[in-house]
Design a protein around this motif. Structure first.
Motif, PDB file in Angstrom:
ATOM      1  N   ALA A 143       0.756  -1.222  -0.019  1.00 28.07           N
ATOM      2  CA  ALA A 143      -0.077   0.007   0.073  1.00 28.07           C
ATOM      3  C   ALA A 143       0.850   1.254   0.180  1.00 28.07           C
ATOM      4  O   ALA A 143       0.527   2.304  -0.934  1.00 28.07           O
ATOM      5  CB  ALA A 143      -0.962  -0.034   1.234  1.00 28.07           C
ATOM      6  N   PRO A 144       1.870   1.332   0.789  1.00 27.84           N
ATOM      7  CA  PRO A 144       2.706   2.493   0.698  1.00 27.84           C
ATOM      8  C   PRO A 144       3.291   3.098  -0.618  1.00 27.84           C
ATOM      9  O   PRO A 144       3.221   4.142  -0.919  1.00 27.84           O
ATOM     10  CB  PRO A 144       3.763   2.319   1.593  1.00 27.84           C
ATOM     11  N   ALA A 145       3.686   1.980  -1.620  1.00 26.85           N
ATOM     12  CA  ALA A 145       4.157   2.400  -2.750  1.00 26.85           C
ATOM     13  C   ALA A 145       2.930   2.548  -3.700  1.00 26.85           C
ATOM     14  O   ALA A 145       2.957   3.457  -4.401  1.00 26.85           O
ATOM     15  CB  ALA A 145       4.942   1.127  -3.077  1.00 26.85           C
ATOM     16  N   LEU A 146       1.837   1.918  -3.528  1.00 26.10           N
ATOM     17  CA  LEU A 146       0.669   2.189  -4.371  1.00 26.10           C
ATOM     18  C   LEU A 146       0.339   3.430  -4.189  1.00 26.10           C
ATOM     19  O   LEU A 146      -0.313   4.207  -5.045  1.00 26.10           O
ATOM     20  CB  LEU A 146      -0.338   1.263  -4.037  1.00 26.10           C
ATOM     21  N   LEU A 147       0.136   4.058  -2.895  1.00 21.88           N
ATOM     22  CA  LEU A 147      -0.452   5.242  -2.488  1.00 21.88           C
ATOM     23  C   LEU A 147       0.434   6.423  -3.156  1.00 21.88           C
ATOM     24  O   LEU A 147       0.090   7.607  -2.919  1.00 21.88           O
ATOM     25  CB  LEU A 147      -0.707   5.323  -1.145  1.00 21.88           C
ATOM     26  N   ARG A 148       1.692   6.112  -3.621  1.00 18.61           N
ATOM     27  CA  ARG A 148       2.525   7.024  -4.301  1.00 18.61           C
ATOM     28  C   ARG A 148       2.129   7.455  -5.785  1.00 18.61           C
ATOM     29  O   ARG A 148       2.659   8.333  -6.302  1.00 18.61           O
ATOM     30  CB  ARG A 148       4.191   6.629  -3.840  1.00 18.61           C
ATOM     31  N   ALA A 149       1.360   6.395  -6.193  1.00 19.69           N
ATOM     32  CA  ALA A 149       1.048   6.449  -7.513  1.00 19.69           C
ATOM     33  C   ALA A 149       0.021   7.858  -7.766  1.00 19.69           C
ATOM     34  O   ALA A 149      -0.683   7.884  -6.936  1.00 19.69           O
ATOM     35  CB  ALA A 149       0.701   5.233  -8.174  1.00 19.69           C
ATOM     36  N   GLU A 150      -0.090   7.891  -9.051  1.00 26.58           N
ATOM     37  CA  GLU A 150      -0.947   8.936  -9.491  1.00 26.58           C
ATOM     38  C   GLU A 150      -2.538   8.552  -9.303  1.00 26.58           C
ATOM     39  O   GLU A 150      -3.456   8.994  -8.807  1.00 26.58           O
ATOM     40  CB  GLU A 150      -0.989   9.361 -10.833  1.00 26.58           C
ATOM     41  N   ARG A 151      -2.648   7.266 -10.037  1.00 28.03           N
ATOM     42  CA  ARG A 151      -3.928   6.644 -10.094  1.00 28.03           C
ATOM     43  C   ARG A 151      -3.707   5.045  -9.511  1.00 28.03           C
ATOM     44  O   ARG A 151      -3.968   4.415 -10.353  1.00 28.03           O
ATOM     45  CB  ARG A 151      -4.441   6.564 -11.354  1.00 28.03           C
ATOM     46  N   PRO A 152      -3.499   4.875  -8.348  1.00 26.64           N
ATOM     47  CA  PRO A 152      -3.134   3.352  -7.857  1.00 26.64           C
ATOM     48  C   PRO A 152      -4.511   2.404  -8.067  1.00 26.64           C
ATOM     49  O   PRO A 152      -5.725   2.899  -7.569  1.00 26.64           O
ATOM     50  CB  PRO A 152      -2.778   3.697  -6.490  1.00 26.64           C
ATOM     51  N   VAL A 153      -4.368   1.359  -8.342  1.00 26.10           N
ATOM     52  CA  VAL A 153      -5.327   0.244  -8.478  1.00 26.10           C
ATOM     53  C   VAL A 153      -4.953  -0.961  -8.018  1.00 26.10           C
ATOM     54  O   VAL A 153      -3.650  -1.394  -8.346  1.00 26.10           O
ATOM     55  CB  VAL A 153      -5.883   0.255  -9.855  1.00 26.10           C
ATOM     56  N   ILE A 156      -9.694  -6.683 -17.172  1.00 27.45           N
ATOM     57  CA  ILE A 156      -8.586  -6.361 -16.280  1.00 27.45           C
ATOM     58  C   ILE A 156      -7.875  -5.154 -16.874  1.00 27.45           C
ATOM     59  O   ILE A 156      -7.340  -4.301 -16.095  1.00 27.45           O
ATOM     60  CB  ILE A 156      -7.593  -7.678 -16.191  1.00 27.45           C
ATOM     61  N   VAL A 157      -7.528  -5.055 -18.213  1.00 24.78           N
ATOM     62  CA  VAL A 157      -6.911  -3.827 -18.766  1.00 24.78           C
ATOM     63  C   VAL A 157      -7.839  -2.732 -18.552  1.00 24.78           C
ATOM     64  O   VAL A 157      -7.316  -1.701 -18.466  1.00 24.78           O
ATOM     65  CB  VAL A 157      -6.749  -4.455 -20.177  1.00 24.78           C
ATOM     66  N   ALA A 158      -8.951  -2.922 -18.868  1.00 22.67           N
ATOM     67  CA  ALA A 158      -9.861  -1.559 -18.723  1.00 22.67           C
ATOM     68  C   ALA A 158      -9.637  -1.108 -17.107  1.00 22.67           C
ATOM     69  O   ALA A 158      -9.792   0.035 -16.951  1.00 22.67           O
ATOM     70  CB  ALA A 158     -11.441  -1.980 -18.936  1.00 22.67           C
ATOM     71  N   ALA A 159      -9.674  -1.978 -16.311  1.00 20.06           N
ATOM     72  CA  ALA A 159      -9.533  -1.385 -14.847  1.00 20.06           C
ATOM     73  C   ALA A 159      -8.157  -0.872 -14.519  1.00 20.06           C
ATOM     74  O   ALA A 159      -7.983   0.289 -13.982  1.00 20.06           O
ATOM     75  CB  ALA A 159      -9.450  -2.843 -13.815  1.00 20.06           C
ATOM     76  N   LEU A 160      -6.985  -1.419 -15.459  1.00 16.42           N
ATOM     77  CA  LEU A 160      -5.962  -0.913 -15.071  1.00 16.42           C
ATOM     78  C   LEU A 160      -5.577   0.634 -15.987  1.00 16.42           C
ATOM     79  O   LEU A 160      -5.156   1.507 -15.203  1.00 16.42           O
ATOM     80  CB  LEU A 160      -4.815  -1.593 -15.807  1.00 16.42           C
ATOM     81  N   ASP A 161      -6.452   0.789 -17.169  1.00 13.91           N
ATOM     82  CA  ASP A 161      -6.260   2.030 -17.704  1.00 13.91           C
ATOM     83  C   ASP A 161      -7.177   3.170 -17.367  1.00 13.91           C
ATOM     84  O   ASP A 161      -6.880   4.072 -17.457  1.00 13.91           O
ATOM     85  CB  ASP A 161      -6.863   1.607 -19.283  1.00 13.91           C
ATOM     86  N   SER A 162      -8.398   2.411 -16.920  1.00 13.36           N
ATOM     87  CA  SER A 162      -9.417   3.571 -16.643  1.00 13.36           C
ATOM     88  C   SER A 162     -10.293   3.067 -15.266  1.00 13.36           C
ATOM     89  O   SER A 162     -10.943   2.791 -15.068  1.00 13.36           O
ATOM     90  CB  SER A 162     -10.436   3.879 -17.418  1.00 13.36           C
ATOM     91  N   PRO A 163      -9.355   3.052 -14.086  1.00 13.40           N
ATOM     92  CA  PRO A 163     -10.062   2.695 -12.773  1.00 13.40           C
ATOM     93  C   PRO A 163     -11.230   3.270 -12.598  1.00 13.40           C
ATOM     94  O   PRO A 163     -11.534   4.504 -12.648  1.00 13.40           O
ATOM     95  CB  PRO A 163      -8.838   3.004 -11.657  1.00 13.40           C
TER      96      PRO A 163
END
Length: 281
Positions: A127-137, A234-241
């Motif tokens: 979670a710490p690394a994910l929350l540094r991303a612009e749009r974490p999913v 899966i790809v749709a969730a990654l591209d547009s959460p």
């Protein structure tokens, strides 16, 4: 898959086979970094060899680990946090079916350890690394939407009356509740959690099967969808959460995550049970 304009770092468990491997290879094609976690060193080498083509150099990574072991999940988490301070997405695909009950070297029933505890540890640990991303999913490929009656609260490791399908079904429900509790912790900070069941897919299914189960799997494979179709949500969730902190889809159909099947009290109960279970292990 088409590019998104910026290289992302995506961690894929179960990324050396089936849907996970196809996803990782597609991510590389579009210019992203694919960090694959898998049990087999041989399959990991094959993934890196396939990735060693012009344009993909330096963007493919393989981490060998037995995700059925708590110690391995913790080792993987520490290494990923060290090597990738920002992780844009975590895709949880690793799954292993067992017709016969077995325990890991740490003394935990394998399906419970591999299908649920691993995803709990990786999701919270990264979670710490994910929350540094612009749009974490986080995309959890499990099997959302079943009822809470699948959870054996007093015997989650099936010490009595084990059945492979029941253990796998419970694992899917536990992952639903994991999505709920993760959203309560990180949704306000921007993390999107997406539960996806792509449906029966024509791919290898890791596991140990008795003859009746194997025949059933082979029959299902005859009419199952190709991997390309399973990849689409899966790809749709990654591209547009999705804009909502928690979403769940079964073969493209969105489920109501405010229904009794995604009960908040049950999710909190599971989280507390899991944390207590992990103490001292």
């Amino acid at each position: 898959m088409t590019g998104t304009g910026r290289a992302r770092t995506v961690v894929v468990t179960g990324g050396t086979d089936g849907i996970g491997r196809a996803l990782a290879e597609g991510l590389l094609e579009r210019g992203d970094r694919a960090v694959v976690v898998g049990r087999s060193a041989h399959k990991g080498r094959l993934f890196l060899e396939r990735a060693a083509r012009p344009g993909a150099g330096g963007r493919a990574f393989f981490v060998q680990a037995d995700l059925g072991l708590l110690a391995e999940n913790r080792r993987v988490t520490a290494g990923l946090l060290r090597d990738f301070p920002v992780i844009d997405a975590l895709v949880l695909c690793a799954r292993h079916y067992r017709s016969d009950r077995a325990e890991t070297a740490e003394g935990i029933e394998e399906t419970f350890a591999h299908f649920y505890l691993s995803r709990h540890l990786l999701g919270h640990g990264l979670a710490p690394a994910l929350l540094r991303a612009e749009r974490p999913v986080v995309v959890n490929v499990a099997g959302p939407g079943a009822g809470l009656d699948l959870v054996h609260w007093d015997d989650m490791e099936f010490r009595h009356g084990y059945h492979g399908g029941a253990a796998l079904g419970q694992g899917g429900k536990l992952n639903d509740l994991l999505g709920v509790s993760s959203t309560e912790r990180y949704g306000g900070a921007g993390l999107r959690y997406v539960l996806i069941h792509p449906g029966a897919t024509r791919t290898s299914i890791s596991g140990q099967y008795d003859e009746p189960t194997l025949r059933h799997i082979e029959e299902m494979q005859r009419t199952a969808k190709p991997i390309t179709e399973a990849l689409a949500p899966i790809v749709a969730a990654l591209d547009s959460p999705p804009p909502r902190p928690l979403s769940a889809f079964v073969e493209g159909r969105e489920l109501d995550v405010h229904s009794a099947d995604f009960d908040r009290a049950a999710a909190r109960r599971l989280h507390e049970h899991t944390e207590e279970f992990l103490k001292g292990r």
